[in-house]
Design a protein around this motif. Structure first.
Motif, PDB file in Angstrom:
ATOM      1  N   TRP A 129       0.831  -1.210   0.000  1.00  0.00           N
ATOM      2  CA  TRP A 129       0.000   0.000   0.000  1.00  0.00           C
ATOM      3  C   TRP A 129       0.868   1.264   0.000  1.00  0.00           C
ATOM      4  CZ3 TRP A 129      -2.116   2.967   4.567  1.00  0.00           C
ATOM      5  CH2 TRP A 129      -3.148   3.827   4.194  1.00  0.00           C
ATOM      6  N   THR A 134       1.435   4.163  -3.645  1.00  0.00           N
ATOM      7  CA  THR A 134       0.185   3.500  -4.032  1.00  0.00           C
ATOM      8  C   THR A 134      -0.989   4.034  -3.227  1.00  0.00           C
ATOM      9  OG1 THR A 134       1.395   1.498  -4.635  1.00  0.00           O
ATOM     10  CG2 THR A 134      -0.960   1.265  -4.243  1.00  0.00           C
ATOM     11  N   TYR A 135      -0.777   4.305  -1.945  1.00  0.00           N
ATOM     12  CA  TYR A 135      -1.835   4.846  -1.097  1.00  0.00           C
ATOM     13  C   TYR A 135      -2.378   6.155  -1.657  1.00  0.00           C
ATOM     14  CZ  TYR A 135       1.932   7.874   0.547  1.00  0.00           C
ATOM     15  OH  TYR A 135       2.962   8.767   0.606  1.00  0.00           O
ATOM     16  N   ARG A 137      -2.069   7.086  -5.064  1.00  0.00           N
ATOM     17  CA  ARG A 137      -2.605   6.846  -6.404  1.00  0.00           C
ATOM     18  C   ARG A 137      -3.945   6.122  -6.375  1.00  0.00           C
ATOM     19  NH1 ARG A 137       1.821   6.922 -10.419  1.00  0.00           N
ATOM     20  NH2 ARG A 137       3.730   7.541  -9.358  1.00  0.00           N
ATOM     21  N   LEU A 138      -4.208   5.366  -5.289  1.00  0.00           N
ATOM     22  CA  LEU A 138      -5.492   4.664  -5.210  1.00  0.00           C
ATOM     23  C   LEU A 138      -6.669   5.625  -5.271  1.00  0.00           C
ATOM     24  CD1 LEU A 138      -5.053   1.819  -2.558  1.00  0.00           C
ATOM     25  CD2 LEU A 138      -5.826   1.562  -4.910  1.00  0.00           C
ATOM     26  N   ALA A 141      -7.610   5.941  -8.805  1.00  0.00           N
ATOM     27  CA  ALA A 141      -7.847   4.723  -9.576  1.00  0.00           C
ATOM     28  C   ALA A 141      -9.270   4.709 -10.112  1.00  0.00           C
ATOM     29  CB  ALA A 141      -7.595   3.492  -8.708  1.00  0.00           C
ATOM     30  N   THR A 145     -11.984   1.971  -4.235  1.00  0.00           N
ATOM     31  CA  THR A 145     -11.470   1.122  -3.161  1.00  0.00           C
ATOM     32  C   THR A 145     -11.709   1.864  -1.861  1.00  0.00           C
ATOM     33  OG1 THR A 145      -9.777   0.243  -4.645  1.00  0.00           O
ATOM     34  CG2 THR A 145      -9.462  -0.105  -2.284  1.00  0.00           C
ATOM     35  N   PRO A 148      -9.294   1.728   2.913  1.00  0.00           N
ATOM     36  CA  PRO A 148      -8.152   0.802   2.997  1.00  0.00           C
ATOM     37  C   PRO A 148      -7.701   0.564   4.436  1.00  0.00           C
ATOM     38  CG  PRO A 148      -7.478   2.928   2.095  1.00  0.00           C
ATOM     39  CD  PRO A 148      -8.964   2.924   2.118  1.00  0.00           C
ATOM     40  N   PHE A 358      -9.244  -5.274  -2.771  1.00  0.00           N
ATOM     41  CA  PHE A 358      -8.171  -4.366  -2.358  1.00  0.00           C
ATOM     42  C   PHE A 358      -6.847  -4.773  -2.996  1.00  0.00           C
ATOM     43  CE2 PHE A 358      -5.343  -2.839   1.291  1.00  0.00           C
ATOM     44  CZ  PHE A 358      -5.291  -1.549   0.796  1.00  0.00           C
ATOM     45  N   ALA A 361      -6.884  -3.930  -6.648  1.00  0.00           N
ATOM     46  CA  ALA A 361      -6.747  -2.493  -6.878  1.00  0.00           C
ATOM     47  C   ALA A 361      -5.300  -2.046  -6.710  1.00  0.00           C
ATOM     48  CB  ALA A 361      -7.649  -1.724  -5.911  1.00  0.00           C
ATOM     49  N   ILE A 362      -4.620  -2.571  -5.677  1.00  0.00           N
ATOM     50  CA  ILE A 362      -3.208  -2.235  -5.476  1.00  0.00           C
ATOM     51  C   ILE A 362      -2.380  -2.708  -6.668  1.00  0.00           C
ATOM     52  CG2 ILE A 362      -1.173  -2.836  -4.121  1.00  0.00           C
ATOM     53  CD1 ILE A 362      -2.862  -2.702  -1.629  1.00  0.00           C
ATOM     54  N   VAL A 365      -2.957  -0.444  -9.710  1.00  0.00           N
ATOM     55  CA  VAL A 365      -2.290   0.852  -9.581  1.00  0.00           C
ATOM     56  C   VAL A 365      -0.788   0.716  -9.796  1.00  0.00           C
ATOM     57  CG1 VAL A 365      -1.677   2.636  -7.902  1.00  0.00           C
ATOM     58  CG2 VAL A 365      -4.039   1.903  -8.114  1.00  0.00           C
TER      59      VAL A 365
END
Length: 592
Positions: A129, A134-135, A137-138, A141, A145, A148, A358, A361-362, A365
């Protein structure tokens, strides 16, 4: 949620659809489960699991022995044999002591395996994450999501607990079923069926099978909606909790604007979804509990009703009758495992679906950041920063907001101005590597350590020393160095509060937070410093003082600032402005 046939589905396609959904669910469980059992901790985990399985099987063996000893006790009572009665009681007591020890360590080792597995999963999910922003950019997305934080804290805990509990419970009940089926078969004898002209051997086994099969089918029909309802309940609860946290973190802004009424409406709406879904859960669980309670109570008396004719005919002694009843109960309980675990299975399905979504999605991304980044980043051997045709755009697509061609030499100080919403901050985000949307090329200094100061600095909850040292650990700088930079930015009053832990974002004003961020830059002394309206909350005099500090104390640092005030030009070598051409796209040009 298990796939449900539509009203137009034929009877032949509906079962195949449910079977495909079950296979997909088990495949998701395996993908979430497998990494830990083949990780660097695999041998410890496998030994723990083997020990727990051995203790569970030992408990089943002792349950079998308990039924045999109970039969001996009742037979001794029926025969008035005191010696046999005392002997059986002593055997029961010794076995009970061993059973207690097995129960204690079975639970203890299970909890040990749970926390080890959860710790391993949490470290991996947190790492994935946080890796590569990534946290951040989510949020951009395509798929949504939600929460988290809940997936990492709550769903991982539930997944580990439910996976171990249900899999071990299934295995234990399977072994118990086989063990007690043998006993029940040997005790139940044959049942004469006159109209068929046959004697049905082991008739109590067939009765138990039929009883459990009917109960399982009815339970599934009643409880089928639970998986989807459980999934929604977790999501609505997390949405409501996040809204409360967000209100707390923005309490001052809400209070200043007197937004309590609107916040109350939003919170009531989110909690309304929690309540509405909870009522659906209640109604479904009420129907399920009506049936399972009646089913369980009937199971107590049912074996006596079925076995009583053989007892009254003298074919069964009292001990054998009680052993038959207990064996029937164990068989029925093992066959009814699905009924007893139905709610847990629904929660397991919902939790697995959330974690799978989740994880996907990670992965999406991270793949997009690696394979589909529209902005090319590379190193510049000459130590300069170059933007070639940089055209950042919004996440949803569309034309770029501006086009930037810029070269910044080491030691230079550049100010970028322009109207709000023209894309100035996107330039700094693209340089920092967190804004992949758009196209163009960025050449970064090969050996230039950089720091970005946003308009709203992040202050971690903890000591003031840790907040100033961030992102380095607090021990990276001694207290005297931290006090010195606080004094330099006009926050000497906090010098004695370095070890005081607080929520500093709520305690400090916006200007104080920005001054603390400048103190952080003075402490770290980066080679390249990017300021995104990092002094906008300060008064003009304080802003000039802070920029003078940066000029005097960081003479070798290259400075790129985004700001609005004309007074900032005095602290920079060049001033660029975003100007819109006829096509509506902004371009960087020397300010007039």
């Amino acid at each position: 949620m298990p796939a449900q046939p539509s009203s137009t589905a034929s009877p032949t396609t509906a079962p195949s659809g449910r079977l495909a959904a079950a296979r997909a669910f088990l495949s998701d469980v395996w993908r979430l489960t497998r990494p830990y059992w083949f990780s660097e901790e695999k041998w410890v985990a496998r030994r723990l699991l083997a020990s727990i399985i051995a203790l569970n099987l030992g408990a089943v063996f002792m349950d079998v022995r308990f039924t045999q000893i109970n039969a001996d006790i009742f037979n001794a009572l029926q025969d008035k044999d005191q010696g046999a009665f005392v002997h059986s009681l002593l055997l029961f007591g010794g076995l009970a002591l061993v059973f207690i020890a097995v129960a204690v360590y079975r639970l203890y080792l299970n909890q040990m395996l749970q926390i080890r597995w959860r710790r391993w999963l949490t470290e991996r999910y947190l790492g994935d994450w946080l890796d590569g922003q990534t946290y951040y950019r989510l949020a951009f997305a395509g798929g949504r999501t939600d929460n988290p934080d809940q997936r990492i804290s709550e769903d991982l805990r539930s997944f580990v607990q439910l996976t171990l509990g249900l899999s071990l419970g299934f295995l234990t009940n399977l072994v118990s079923l086989v063990s007690f089926l043998v006993i029940l078969w040997s005790l139940s004898g044959a049942l004469a069926i006159p109209w068929l002209g046959i004697d049905l051997p082991g008739y109590m086994v067939w009765v138990a099978l039929g009883y459990a099969a009917a109960g399982t089918w009815i339970t599934h029909r009643i409880g089928r909606p639970l998986a989807g309802l459980s999934y929604d309940q977790q999501r609505y609860e997390a949405d409501f909790r996040f809204s409360l946290v967000r209100l707390r973190e923005n309490a001052e802004s809400v209070a200043l604007q007197r937004g309590e009424a609107q916040e109350a409406r939003w919170l009531a709406a989110r909690f309304g979804r929690v309540v509405a879904n909870w009522w659906d859960l209640m109604r479904t669980q009420k129907r399920l509990v009506w049936f399972t309670s009646a089913y369980g109570q009937l199971a107590i008396i049912f074996p006596f009703l079925v076995a009583a004719p053989r007892y009254f005919s003298g074919a069964l002694p009292l001990g054998a009758l009680t052993q038959t009843s207990e064996s029937f109960g164990q068989v029925q309980q093992s066959l009814s495992w699905f009924i007893d675990a139905y709610v847990s299975l629904a929660d397991w399905h919902a939790t697995t679906s959330r974690l799978t979504g989740f994880r996907q999605a990670i992965g999406a991304v991270r793949r997009a950041a690696r394979d589909e980044a529209g902005i090319e980043r590379r190193s510049a051997a000459d130590g300069t920063l170059r933007l070639d045709g940089l055209a950042p755009a919004l996440p949803g697509g569309g034309p770029p907001l501006l086009r930037a061609d810029l070269t910044v030499e080491p030691g230079e100080r550049v100010l970028i101005t322009g109207p709000s919403g023209s894309g100035k901050s996107m330039i700094l985000r693209a340089v920092a590597g967190i804004w992949p949307f758009g196209h163009g090329r960025i050449a970064l200094p090969a050996n230039g350590d950089a720091m970005v100061l946003p308009q709203r600095p992040y202050l971690p909850i903890g000591s003031l020393h840790a907040a100033v040292a961030y992102p380095a650990p607090p021990e990276a700088f001694d207290a005297e160095a931290v006090r010195a930079v606080l004094d330099a930015v006009g926050m000497a009053g906090f010098a004695d509060s370095l070890q005081e832990e607080d929520h500093w974002t709520n305690r400090l004003s916006g200007g104080e937070q920005q001054r603390l961020a400048i103190a952080r830059a003075l402490l770290h002394r980066p080679g390249w410093l990017y300021l995104d309206e990092a002094t906008s909350a300060c008064d003009p005099e304080t802003e000039e003082r802070l920029y003078r500090l940066l000029r005097d104390r960081l003479p070798e640092t290259t400075l790129v600032s985004v700001g609005h005030r004309a007074s900032l030009a005095a602290f920079h070598d060049r001033k660029l402005s975003v100007r819109r051409d006829g096509d509506g796209v902004g371009r960087l040009a020397p300010a007039e």
